[in-house]
Design a protein around this motif. Structure first.
Motif: not given
Length: 245
Positions: A137-164
């Motif tokens: 909190x109180x600082x900038x961090x990065x959110x990544x969302x990977x979406x592989x539509x063809x293989x039907x997979x999404x991945x969320x990465x927040x602040x350099x850690x994979x969420x799910x």
């Protein structure tokens, strides 16, 4: 049409928010819109910024704000969406992905992500439990969302850690569409900023290059491992520009 490569992904959207005047970004950029029935998109501001001098503010004190970041409505391909995010320790944040264009009467939620007091929650619609994560909190961090539509997979990465990771097509309505990110301040306690937004198409997930495309070994033995020349989608797991995958 040119195909994406590891070295040169196809840039669908790249916006540092520097080319706008203060005010509603939806009136200045075709990449932003308002949820039908809303009256305000993201607010271009100089209050906080990751690079340059501008960011987009989402705030529950802005009347009618319900912003949509448009992703192009793709129904096939492999994409990485990322942005820098800032949330105060005294405020909250929220976004979701819409599979299809929402209407004033109906939305098409794929998943929901909430940030509250340093703890985030990813709520999915695939029947699995919510996933929790930490964010600064109180600082900038990065959110990544990977979406592989063809293989039907999404991945969320927040602040350099994979969420799910989960089936992308799951949602309130099952769909493979990638219409928009909905940035909505649920109430007056929600106030946050986005900067340095990018949406890139990356090469298809080749066999053996990702966990979900791993090759099953049917019996013991010696196997030649193929060279991995493109994997991970070029996100920073090392900090300060190091450790790219």
């Amino acid at each position: 049409m040119a195909q994406p490569t590891c070295e040169e992904p196809l840039i669908a959207l790249e916006d540092g928010l520097e080319n706008y005047a203060s005010g509603d970004v939806g009136q200045q950029s075709p990449s932003w819109d308002v949820w039908p029935g809303g009256s305000a998109s993201g607010l271009v501001t100089t209050e906080q910024f990751n690079n340059g001098g501008n960011s987009v503010k989402i705030d529950g004190n802005i009347a009618g704000q319900d912003a949509l970041l448009l992703l192009g409505g793709q129904t096939s391909g492999h994409y990485v969406l990322d942005w820098a995010m800032f949330v105060y320790d005294t405020t909250n944040a929220y976004f979701n992905l819409q599979h299809e264009a929402p209407t004033s009467a109906e939305g098409f939620w794929a998943f929901d992500v909430t940030f509250e007091g340093g703890t985030g929650t990813l709520a999915k619609y695939d029947g699995s439990e919510d996933a929790t994560f930490s964010y600064p909190t109180g600082t900038w961090f990065t959110v990544y969302l990977f979406i592989d539509i063809d293989n039907d997979i999404a991945r969320l990465v927040v602040n350099e850690r994979t969420v799910d990771a989960w089936p992308f097509s799951s949602g309130q309505v099952v769909s493979s569409g990638m219409h928009s990110i909905n940035l909505y301040p649920i109430d007056e306690t929600y106030s946050y900023y986005l900067d340095d937004i990018r949406l890139r198409e990356i090469p298809a997930a080749g066999e053996g290059q990702y966990c979900y495309t791993a090759v099953e070994l049917t019996e013991p033995g010696f196997y030649e491992v193929p060279e991995l020349d493109c994997f991970g989608g070029s996100y920073d797991q090392g900090g300060n520009g190091s450790g790219f995958r």
